[in-house]
Scaffold this motif. Structure first.
Motif, short mmCIF file in Angstrom:
data_model
loop_
_atom_site.label_atom_id
_atom_site.label_comp_id
_atom_site.label_asym_id
_atom_site.label_seq_id
_atom_site.Cartn_x
_atom_site.Cartn_y
_atom_site.Cartn_z
N TYR A 439 33.51 -50.17 25.02
CA TYR A 439 33.04 -49.11 24.05
C TYR A 439 31.53 -48.84 24.34
O TYR A 439 30.85 -49.99 24.70
N SER A 440 30.98 -47.70 24.01
CA SER A 440 29.35 -47.65 24.03
C SER A 440 28.89 -46.86 22.91
O SER A 440 29.66 -45.97 22.16
N GLU A 441 27.52 -46.89 22.90
CA GLU A 441 27.01 -46.08 21.85
C GLU A 441 25.58 -46.09 22.32
O GLU A 441 24.85 -46.74 22.88
N PRO A 471 28.17 -53.42 17.45
CA PRO A 471 28.80 -54.34 17.25
C PRO A 471 29.17 -55.22 18.49
O PRO A 471 29.05 -54.91 19.65
N THR A 472 29.43 -56.79 18.44
CA THR A 472 29.54 -57.67 19.47
C THR A 472 31.30 -57.51 19.87
O THR A 472 31.83 -57.03 18.94
N LEU A 494 34.81 -50.23 14.67
CA LEU A 494 33.45 -50.75 14.34
C LEU A 494 32.56 -49.88 14.78
O LEU A 494 32.34 -49.60 15.76
N LYS A 495 31.59 -49.47 13.68
CA LYS A 495 30.50 -48.60 13.91
C LYS A 495 29.28 -49.53 14.11
O LYS A 495 29.21 -50.77 13.41
N ASN A 561 33.06 -52.54 8.42
CA ASN A 561 31.73 -52.07 8.10
C ASN A 561 31.51 -51.90 6.61
O ASN A 561 32.41 -51.38 5.96
N ILE A 562 30.63 -52.58 5.84
CA ILE A 562 30.21 -52.22 4.46
C ILE A 562 29.63 -50.97 4.47
O ILE A 562 28.67 -50.62 5.41
N ASP A 563 30.00 -50.21 3.58
CA ASP A 563 29.42 -48.80 3.26
C ASP A 563 27.79 -48.91 3.44
O ASP A 563 27.19 -48.14 4.18
N ASN A 564 27.30 -49.80 2.61
CA ASN A 564 25.79 -49.74 2.78
C ASN A 564 25.25 -51.11 2.25
O ASN A 564 25.86 -51.70 1.31
#
Length: 717
Positions: A439-441, A471-472, A494-495, A561-564
């Protein structure tokens, strides 16, 4: 790729405007490179080379930076213990072994180390090597020249992982081991501590010609059984069982090829043999099955520098490094409870860092422009064999390919200093197993900061920065019963985390207020969000995982992921020097919580630090004391129930006081004493008081090390 934010557009627009104006180039480099223009050490301690990747006046940096010099480093053989005295840093939650020491910078560190950057000579390293059964920077305090701690996400130039902060360590050079006027030097040193520690070190340094030098350094240290504060009365553990033997070897060659070209090469090797519990931080003794292990770190670095004397546009450097780390340990027992656990963690990486710094003018504006790129390839692996059976983690072996390109312009106009910058990060990560897709970003993270000098030495500061963390592979792909607590489920959706933080405050940096004195004070308030923060989440609705009699309460969980997440706080750091006296004072407060649930993600205790120092010049004798005071922690819950037992968290204040001194004789006829000789001495935790991390229960035996006398001799011939 994400779209540029409005802030990013403003940053790029501002940077482009500075280029299109006619450039009136002046050699203003000297103004920014002079770090010794006033009172020696005090001046050096207020200059950062990490925060902006160029020499920066800490008083005008819109963020908090703390600098530790060699006089501070000698107080402890552990770098984690050394940074514990800095506002914004929290330690503890361990028994004090070199192989296992917890740390936390503005809410992140041990067990969340992917949100901090730990580096020595620009080479990053992983303190825990995935396992969380150790936590070690794998450095030698006697070899370090200075340490900078940049707190928070204000330094976007360092890229992924700088949400909590940066610990940047710099090793000594050839000249640091040679007395003035000599062409070679020999150093010998010894340290002895009452709490079962001793070390011996030596170095050889040569400069056969003015433009070439070479250094060889070696050290051996032994760490034995440690006595706990107050004889461990609280938790019933008087001694933490320990046996560590650490060997450090370092070599550095420095060659000024010409007045404009330079080449440095260094090799660093850290090798620790230890006998400890399997969990080196949380367990006081190994029990019936001790763990025998080896912890290794080896770094190779080559750096080329080009700095033409009459060209302020070019101050170029390129660094190549190759680094490997390994933690291998075996835990075994014989008889009725016979078993063998063999566990190896590996971290191998190589990378290239490019950087150029330019000094130029556009009309009445002075510019300090830093442009650079970082590229790193990293491979992790974990091999766990239990009684001959290989455990599948689901996330090993894995790889990281990270690229970062950054630019930052610090613009001076009269009393105003404007910083515009940003960093573009692109990563590709994955697991090297059949059927696994990488995965990449990518993302651009901007920074804008302002420092305005209202009056001489009084500055108003404000800054905004964003930080990006992917993310790792362990967070996306961990699977199975990897510890007694959780049965992990993978999460490939995961973001990345995006931290956006605003920091504002003021600084005072004044000299000659009452004569030969200097006063420094910096206070900042920070407030920001961490969007899509990654955290472990339990899933009781899925029922119970496969039963394990050794972990009956294990639950299903996965990283999500927690929203914020929200982080805010404030920090104060001050220092006053007058004649031969110096005083320092610091305070910090941090809160990190989930905006949706309002629950704290990290429990923190406010900390007050203060100290004083006196130099008796005729004898060149320095005496001082410092103290850390922790206030009662604030938390959302005061007890937990596990395995039918109720555990209550502590709600206490703590204070640790240390004494220190040093003597560098100058007025002796004997060359043995008159040149290059230094004795450092002191007492850490002189009142033998307890200190407990905020996560500890009331009856915990992790109360910190007891009173410890130390003396350190060093002689340079």
């Amino acid at each position: 790729m994400h779209k540029f934010s409005k802030v990013a557009a403003i940053v790029l627009l501002g940077a482009s405007v500075s280029f299109v104006q006619g450039a009136d180039v002046k050699n203003i480099r000297a103004k920014h490179m002079d770090t010794n223009s006033t009172i020696g050490t005090a001046q050096l301690d207020l200059v950062s080379v990490t925060a902006n990747r160029s020499e920066t006046d800490v008083a005008k940096y819109a963020g908090q930076v703390s600098v530790i010099n060699q006089n501070d480093l000698v107080k402890s053989p552990s770098i984690i213990e050394s940074i514990a005295k800095i506002p914004g840093v929290q330690t503890g939650l361990d028994y004090g072994r070199q192989v296992g020491q917890s740390f936390n910078i503005r809410g992140f560190g041990y067990q969340s180390e992917e949100r901090v950057i730990i580096e020595q000579d620009g080479i990053k390293r992983s303190p825990s090597l995935f396992s969380n059964q150790i936590s070690s920077f794998r450095v030698d305090n006697d070899l370090l020249k200075r340490v900078e701690v940049v707190k928070g996400g204000s330094s976007v130039l360092h890229g992924s992982g700088a949400i909590g902060g940066i610990v940047s360590m710099q090793t000594k050079d050839v000249d640091d081991f040679i007395n003035p006027g000599d062409s070679y030097g020999v150093m010998i040193g010894h340290r002895q501590e009452s709490n079962n520690m001793n070390s011996n070190r030596a170095a050889l340094a040569f400069k056969p010609v003015e433009n070439f030098g070479i250094l060889f350094y070696g050290k051996h240290a032994d760490f034995g059984v440690m006595k706990m504060a107050k004889d461990g009365q609280r938790g019933g553990v008087k001694y933490a069982i320990n046996d560590e033997r650490i060997n450090t070897v370092f070599a550095k060659a420095q060659w000024d090829i010409t007045d404009e070209h330079g080449l440095d090469f260094s090799v660093y090797n850290y090798h620790e043999n230890f006998v400890s519990p399997w969990q080196s931080l949380f367990w006081s003794e190994p029990g019936f099955a001790p763990t025998v292990g080896q912890l290794k770190q080896r770094d190779y670095k080559v750096e080329y520098k080009y700095f033409p004397m009459n060209n302020p546009w070019v101050n170029f450097s390129v660094q190549y490094y190759n680094s490997s780390a390994q933690n291998h340990r075996i835990r075994s027992a014989t008889g009725r409870r016979a078993f063998v656990n063999d566990y190896t963690n590996k971290d191998n990486r190589w990378g290239v860092n490019l950087k150029n710094e330019s000094f130029f003018n556009t009309a009445s504006l002075e510019h300090r422009l830093v442009v650079g790129a970082d590229y790193e390839q990293r491979k992790e692996n974990a091999i766990f064999v239990a009684d001959g059976e290989l455990l599948d983690f689901g996330s090993f072996p894995n790889f990281y390919k990270d690229l970062g390109i950054y630019v930052q312009d610090v613009i001076d106009f009269s009393r105003l200093e404007l910083t515009l910058g940003g960093r573009f990060d692109k990563f590709k990560r994955g697991v090297n197993l059949e059927g696994r897709e990488p995965y990449s970003e990518s993302r651009f993270s901007p920074k804008i900061a302002v420092a305005y000098e209202i009056f001489d030495g009084l500055n108003l500061l404000a800054g905004y920065a964003e930080t990006f963390r992917g993310p790792t592979p362990n967070e996306t792909s961990a699977a199975g019963a990897l510890n007694p607590h959780y049965y992990y489920l993978p999460n490939n959706s995961l973001k990345p985390e995006i931290a956006k933080e605003f920091e504002a405050g003021f600084s005072i940096d004044k000299e000659n207020l009452l004569g030969d004195d200097r006063f420094y004070l910096k206070a900042t308030y920070y407030n920001g969000n961490i969007k899509d923060m990654i955290a472990i989440k339990e899933h009781p609705e899925l029922g119970a995982p496969p039963f394990d009699p050794n972990a009956p309460s294990r639950r299903y969980a996965r990283y999500e992921n927690i929203d914020n997440a929200k982080r805010y706080g404030y920090e104060i750091e001050s220092r006053y020097d007058i004649n031969n006296l110096s005083f320092n004072l610091g305070y910090d407060h941090t809160k990190v919580y989930n905006k949706e649930t309002k629950k704290r993600i990290t429990v923190y205790a406010d900390k007050l630090t203060f100290g004083a120092n006196y130099l008796y010049a005729p004898w060149h004798l320095t005496l001082g004391a410092d103290a850390n005071y922790w206030f009662k922690p604030k938390r959302d819950q005061w007890q937990v129930v596990s395995g039918g037992e109720t555990y209550i968290f502590h709600n206490e204040r703590f204070m640790i006081v240390n004494l220190r001194g040093s003597w560098m004789p100058k007025n002796f006829d004997s060359k043995l004493l008159n040149q290059g000789f230094k004795i450092s001495f002191g007492v850490n935790n002189i009142f033998n008081k307890e200190y407990m991390h905020t996560r500890e229960f009331v009856d915990s035996s992790r109360v910190g090390k007891g009173r410890n006398f130390y003396i350190d001799f060093e002689k340079k011939f």
